[in-house]
Each structure stands twice: as structure tokens, then as C-alpha cells.
Design a protein around this motif. Structure first.
Motif, PDB file in Angstrom:
ATOM      1  N   LEU A 119       0.831  -1.210   0.000  1.00  0.00           N
ATOM      2  CA  LEU A 119       0.000   0.000   0.000  1.00  0.00           C
ATOM      3  C   LEU A 119       0.864   1.259   0.000  1.00  0.00           C
ATOM      4  O   LEU A 119       0.543   2.238  -0.683  1.00  0.00           O
ATOM      5  N   ILE A 120       1.950   1.241   0.751  1.00  0.00           N
ATOM      6  CA  ILE A 120       2.861   2.396   0.777  1.00  0.00           C
ATOM      7  C   ILE A 120       3.462   2.612  -0.612  1.00  0.00           C
ATOM      8  O   ILE A 120       3.543   3.752  -1.096  1.00  0.00           O
ATOM      9  N   ARG A 123       0.795   4.091  -2.856  1.00  0.00           N
ATOM     10  CA  ARG A 123       0.589   5.489  -2.495  1.00  0.00           C
ATOM     11  C   ARG A 123       1.681   6.381  -3.069  1.00  0.00           C
ATOM     12  O   ARG A 123       1.415   7.429  -3.651  1.00  0.00           O
ATOM     13  N   ASP A 124       2.932   5.945  -2.924  1.00  0.00           N
ATOM     14  CA  ASP A 124       4.053   6.733  -3.433  1.00  0.00           C
ATOM     15  C   ASP A 124       4.005   6.867  -4.951  1.00  0.00           C
ATOM     16  O   ASP A 124       4.302   7.926  -5.499  1.00  0.00           O
ATOM     17  N   ARG A 127       1.244   9.327  -5.778  1.00  0.00           N
ATOM     18  CA  ARG A 127       1.669  10.679  -5.429  1.00  0.00           C
ATOM     19  C   ARG A 127       2.622  11.226  -6.500  1.00  0.00           C
ATOM     20  O   ARG A 127       2.497  12.375  -6.932  1.00  0.00           O
TER      21      ARG A 127
END
Length: 137
Positions: A119-120, A123-124, A127
Motif C-alpha cells: 500500500l505504501i 501510495r508513493d 503521489r
């Protein structure tokens, strides 16, 4: 560092296969040079119909294309056996032993990323994509 490298080696994917092919070809070149430079001259000393040609037989004396090169065939067989032995003893046996230890539970398998890590990463990436889109206007 070594755990990541070990996980890489134990993952069965196309990248691993490509690395194995490159290393195998480089090793085959070394073995071919060894057998051509050292073994074949020794085989050639046995001689044949003409010691300069090595171990073989000239079918027609006036046609060099009719030379049967037994030394070359023996050299290729030795080359194959050496490459097969190294692949077996350096790659197959250690991987087989490692897989047996994993089956017995003595060593953990390759680590999988956790849900949070995935998930990180997502997300990155989102972004970064958003930043590129807003920078363009």
C-alpha cells in the motif's frame, strides 16, 4: 543484504533464468578454451593418418574436407561433461539441499512484501504520478 540476495536466487522467474543463461554461457566459453587449448592438443598427439591433423582419418588423400576429426568429437564430449558437472555440483546440488531444508522448516522461504508495504508503494507511485500531472499544467 545476503537475505535479499538469497531471496532473489530462490525466486523462480524470468530474470533469474536470464542471469543463469548469461553465467552459463560465460562459463561455457572458459571450458571451451580449456578443452580446445589443453585437452585437444593432448588428444591430437595420439595422431591418426596425419599427426598434424590430430586423431582422425583422411578418407581421400587429395581432399582435406574428407578428414574425420575424432579428436574434435572427443573434445566436445569432454567439454559437455565438464560443463554439466559444474552446473550439477555448483548449482543443482546446493539449491536442492536448500529446498530440502525449507521443506523440513529449518530455513524460511523467500520473504513476501506485507500488505502495508504494498500500500505504501502504491501510495508513493500515485503521489509521484499526481505531481507529474500537476507540474505539466
Amino acid at each position: 543484504m545476503f537475505k535479499g540476495f538469497k531471496d532473489f536466487l530462490m525466486r523462480g522467474n524470468v530474470v533469474d533464468l536470464a542471469v543463469a543463461v548469461v553465467i552459463g554461457s560465460a562459463f561455457t566459453t572458459i571450458v571451451t578454451a580449456f578443452t580446445s587449448g589443453l585437452i585437444k592438443p593432448l588428444i591430437s598427439t595420439i595422431g591418426g593418418t596425419d599427426a598434424a591433423n590430430g586423431l582422425g582419418y583422411q578418407i581421400f588423400d587429395n581432399n582435406k574436407a574428407t578428414f574425420l576429426d575424432f579428436g574434435g568429437v572427443i573434445n566436445a564430449a569432454i567439454n559437455f561433461v565438464l560443463v554439466a558437472a559444474v552446473v550439477y555440483f555448483v548449482i543443482v546440488m546446493p539449491v536442492k539441499k536448500l529446498q530440502e531444508r525449507r521443506k523440513r522448516g529449518q530455513e524460511p522461504g523467500p520473504s513476501e512484501p506485507t500488505d502495508v508495504e504494498l500500500l505504501i508503494e502504491i501510495r508513493d507511485l500515485l503521489r509521484a504520478q499526481y505531481q507529474r500531472d500537476t507540474d505539466r499544467g
